[in-house]
Design a protein around this motif. Sequence first.
Motif, PDB file in Angstrom:
ATOM      1  N   LYS A 151      30.971  38.963  44.801  1.00 35.32           N
ATOM      2  CA  LYS A 151      31.236  38.156  43.599  1.00 35.32           C
ATOM      3  C   LYS A 151      30.574  36.783  43.707  1.00 35.32           C
ATOM      4  O   LYS A 151      30.018  36.269  42.725  1.00 35.32           O
ATOM      5  CB  LYS A 151      32.747  38.007  43.384  1.00 35.32           C
ATOM      6  CG  LYS A 151      33.111  37.280  42.094  1.00 35.32           C
ATOM      7  CD  LYS A 151      34.604  37.189  41.922  1.00 35.32           C
ATOM      8  CE  LYS A 151      34.965  36.495  40.601  1.00 35.32           C
ATOM      9  NZ  LYS A 151      34.433  35.135  40.519  1.00 35.32           N
ATOM     10  N   THR A 152      30.625  36.181  44.893  1.00 34.50           N
ATOM     11  CA  THR A 152      29.967  34.883  45.069  1.00 34.50           C
ATOM     12  C   THR A 152      28.462  35.003  44.901  1.00 34.50           C
ATOM     13  O   THR A 152      27.812  34.110  44.340  1.00 34.50           O
ATOM     14  CB  THR A 152      30.290  34.297  46.449  1.00 34.50           C
ATOM     15  OG1 THR A 152      29.828  35.184  47.477  1.00 34.50           O
ATOM     16  CG2 THR A 152      31.782  34.082  46.619  1.00 34.50           C
ATOM     17  N   ASP A 154      27.830  35.292  41.165  1.00 31.72           N
ATOM     18  CA  ASP A 154      28.008  33.995  40.506  1.00 31.72           C
ATOM     19  C   ASP A 154      26.832  33.059  40.776  1.00 31.72           C
ATOM     20  O   ASP A 154      26.441  32.265  39.908  1.00 31.72           O
ATOM     21  CB  ASP A 154      29.313  33.340  40.981  1.00 31.72           C
ATOM     22  CG  ASP A 154      30.546  34.102  40.508  1.00 31.72           C
ATOM     23  OD1 ASP A 154      30.419  34.855  39.516  1.00 31.72           O
ATOM     24  OD2 ASP A 154      31.614  33.960  41.130  1.00 31.72           O
ATOM     25  N   SER A 168      33.979  42.685  48.412  1.00 32.26           N
ATOM     26  CA  SER A 168      33.949  42.440  46.968  1.00 32.26           C
ATOM     27  C   SER A 168      33.949  40.948  46.657  1.00 32.26           C
ATOM     28  O   SER A 168      33.226  40.488  45.754  1.00 32.26           O
ATOM     29  CB  SER A 168      35.162  43.102  46.302  1.00 32.26           C
ATOM     30  OG  SER A 168      35.131  44.491  46.482  1.00 32.26           O
TER      31      SER A 168
END
Length: 357
Positions: free
Chosen positions: A91-92, A95, A87
């Motif tokens: 997320k990176t 982003d 996760s």
Amino acid sequence: MEKITSSKGKQILIYATLFLVGIYVLFLSLVKASSFLIPLATATILALLMIPLSRRMEKTFLNRSTSSLLSTFIVLLVSVGFMALVSMQVKTVVDDWPQIKETMKPKVENLKAFLLEHTPLNAKDLESSDQGSGGFLMNSNSNAGQKAATFLNKVLGFFGDYLLTFIYLFFLLNYRHRFKKFLLLLFPDSKRHKVQSVIENSAKVTQKYLVGKLILIGLLAVLYAIGLGISGVNNFILISLLAAVLSLLPYIGNIVGFGLAMIFGYLVSGETGILIGIVLTFTVAQFVESYILEPYIVGDQVDLHPFFVILAVIIGGMVWGIAGMVLSIPILAIVNVVFDHISPLKPFGFLLSKEKD
């Protein structure tokens, strides 16, 4: 004579029809009962994996219930840690997605130019495909509430099955002797000793196979991470973990892992050095896996023929989706072990194995 031949033909036709109907009903039942069978099958595989650890705990001052609970908790912690790591890496990616999209835009334009020049497609076809995808997204906004409800149901269903798997795992570990005794009671006293030998040998071989596969995945993840990290691939930890776990799907998983590395590595940066690093990393990792890790860690405990491996993965995907693709190989391995230890079924074990003709 003609009557005998025709009656045999009818008999063969009836048996063939019954066999095909039985296969159809079996797969239809597997699909319909997937929400019940997938957690149970997963828990069974995990139980076979954790039995040695539970036995070691039981040799100390712990009783069976406590050891089963601790083994279940260990698997839960490992799975939660893995999902948390994935996760964070996802997320990176989310982003960095605007930057990735901008970097990939020139490559997409080059791809369109290549398609226009070397394929029958024209600019109108490409524009219509873009508009079609955009139109789909536009239409999806009108069904936002319905889609949100569907997504919520899927999330709740996933976590329900996830928790149910660990409940099954605890009971399978805690009452494993009861299930074993049940299997023995199905046979007469004269055959129970042989049945017990088959159960014990099948469980040992399957445990060695599963533990070997788990170690193999860990070592592959390290190899991929070192190679992709040195090559300069973004999000190399996520790609390494996914590529290593995907090795559970022979041939298919390696191709998907290589594709992910190409997308987040070469296509994003466009550097030739990263491309060479990705190719070298996967080439070396596959060589090490095939000729060093696989023979010495997994060994020949379960030696499945590539044709039936691919067939099992495809059928598993058709029946249970991604979960079926992952579970198909361990289930086929267990079935093959049982075939090899039961004399009347040894021909099927020979058919599934990689033994030379």
